[in-house]
Enzyme design. Structure first.
Site, PDB file in Angstrom:
ATOM      1  N   HIS A  91      51.850  47.770  59.385  1.00  0.00           N
ATOM      2  CA  HIS A  91      50.614  46.919  59.283  1.00  0.00           C
ATOM      3  C   HIS A  91      49.061  46.928  59.685  1.00  0.00           C
ATOM      4  O   HIS A  91      49.685  47.087  60.821  1.00  0.00           O
ATOM      5  CB  HIS A  91      51.752  45.202  59.035  1.00  0.00           C
ATOM      6  CG  HIS A  91      49.920  44.168  58.574  1.00  0.00           C
ATOM      7  ND1 HIS A  91      50.204  44.084  57.151  1.00  0.00           N
ATOM      8  CD2 HIS A  91      49.279  43.820  59.193  1.00  0.00           C
ATOM      9  CE1 HIS A  91      49.498  42.862  57.176  1.00  0.00           C
ATOM     10  NE2 HIS A  91      48.581  42.990  57.900  1.00  0.00           N
ATOM     11  N   ASP A  93      55.945  47.572  57.049  1.00  0.00           N
ATOM     12  CA  ASP A  93      55.622  46.327  57.203  1.00  0.00           C
ATOM     13  C   ASP A  93      56.157  45.518  56.104  1.00  0.00           C
ATOM     14  O   ASP A  93      56.710  45.571  55.490  1.00  0.00           O
ATOM     15  CB  ASP A  93      54.450  46.665  56.309  1.00  0.00           C
ATOM     16  CG  ASP A  93      52.871  45.190  56.453  1.00  0.00           C
ATOM     17  OD1 ASP A  93      53.682  43.991  56.929  1.00  0.00           O
ATOM     18  OD2 ASP A  93      51.946  45.436  55.531  1.00  0.00           O
ATOM     19  N   SER A 133      45.386  42.950  54.475  1.00  0.00           N
ATOM     20  CA  SER A 133      45.772  41.390  55.373  1.00  0.00           C
ATOM     21  C   SER A 133      45.787  40.312  54.637  1.00  0.00           C
ATOM     22  O   SER A 133      45.939  40.426  52.981  1.00  0.00           O
ATOM     23  CB  SER A 133      46.451  41.313  56.533  1.00  0.00           C
ATOM     24  OG  SER A 133      47.005  40.610  56.731  1.00  0.00           O
TER      25      SER A 133
END
Length: 303
Positions: free
Chosen positions: A277, A247, A148
């Site tokens: 995610h 995501d 991320s």
């Protein structure tokens, strides 16, 4: 997708959650729910000092149960540049070390909004420079890795190391990375619109995280926050980009891999279907984790 899990995702996708107001509460909750290993596990903490103000950058070193490979890994945790630390990522890093058979160095970089851009990035770059330049040329290569916002930092560090003519990692692994600055309905990426409301990480949250990290939109368009905006993506490490089907960041992550390939690099995408995610923090026996570990090891172990 499991109906109960989907219901939970919708609850945590509530627009009432305001990252800019609630980030401290989210940090506390994250620490509360992070399952810590026994203190006797194979970890060691050390400090690396920044050069500007001599502040400490904590680094936690994770040793695998069985070391199978010499290349060490530098890991930057996720959390939107605002939450997360080496404590909340201890269990995921233990799982990664054991799965990869490699030593992992997890970096506790400074967080926004107390320390906005480029503080966290500077910490990550400093650690990479110190660790990678201490080796002789004939010693093992390094691997850069993150998830991320941490994957965003890894991509930015690789670009900065190239520009500074420093030693580059041989490979980088970017797990559902942030690579672009716009996460509104006007985004060029379809996954922002299709996955941006009901799957835990919403486009509202992404935008709020980015505004805490870099309040100035013009700065968010720079290559060290939005690597897809880079004019030159040449001379980058061999790259594996791992994305999640549901995501909102899926398409921009995959676009970054394509851009790297177009610039003459080797890049591969592995999309984990039926996933959302944040799955790198799941228990190691779950399907997304098992698939991801398999994809990582296949990428790293190919000659």
């Amino acid at each position: 997708m499991n109906p109960l899990f989907k219901f939970i995702l919708r609850l945590v996708s509530s627009p009432k959650i305001d990252i800019q107001e609630d980030y401290q509460s989210m940090r506390r909750l994250q620490k509360l729910f992070s399952r810590q290993p026994k203190p006797t596990y194979r970890i060691m903490d050390k400090r690396i000092y920044a050069t500007a103000d001599d502040h400490e950058i904590p680094v936690r070193i994770f040793y695998p149960k069985v070391k199978k490979h010499e290349e060490p890994v530098i890991y930057f945790h996720g959390g939107g540049w605002v939450i997360g630390d080496i404590e909340t990522y201890t269990r995921p890093c233990i799982n990664l070390a054991d799965s990869m058979g490699r030593i992992i160095y997890s970096v506790d970089y400074r967080l926004a909004p107390e320390h906005p851009y480029p503080a966290g990035l500077d910490d990550c770059l400093r650690v990479a420079e110190v660790l990678m330049t201490k080796l002789e040329e004939d010693e093992p290569d390094w691997i850069l890795m993150g998830d991320s916002a941490g994957a965003n930092l890894a991509a930015a560090v690789s670009l900065m190391l190239r520009d500074k003519k420093k030693r580059l990692p041989s490979r980088q692994i970017l797990i559902y990375p942030v690579t672009y600055w716009d996460h509104t309905e006007a985004s060029p990426f379809e996954s922002i619109r299709t996955n941006g409301y009901d799957y835990g990480l919403t486009i509202k949250k992404i935008q709020e995280y980015m505004e805490l990290y870099a309040p100035d939109e013009a700065i968010r368009k720079s290559e060290t926050i939005s690597p897809l905006m880079a004019e030159d993506l040449s001379n980058q490490p061999d790259t594996l980009v791992i994305t999640a089907e549901f995501d909102p960041l899926r398409d921009e992550g995959e676009a970054y891999a394509r851009a790297l390939e177009e610039a003459g690099n080797t890049a591969k995408v592995h999309r984990v279907n039926n996933s959302v995610h944040g799955f790198i923090t799941y228990p190691k026996f779950t399907e997304p984790i098992e698939e991801t570990f398999s994809a990582i090891n296949s990428f790293l172990n190919q000659s």
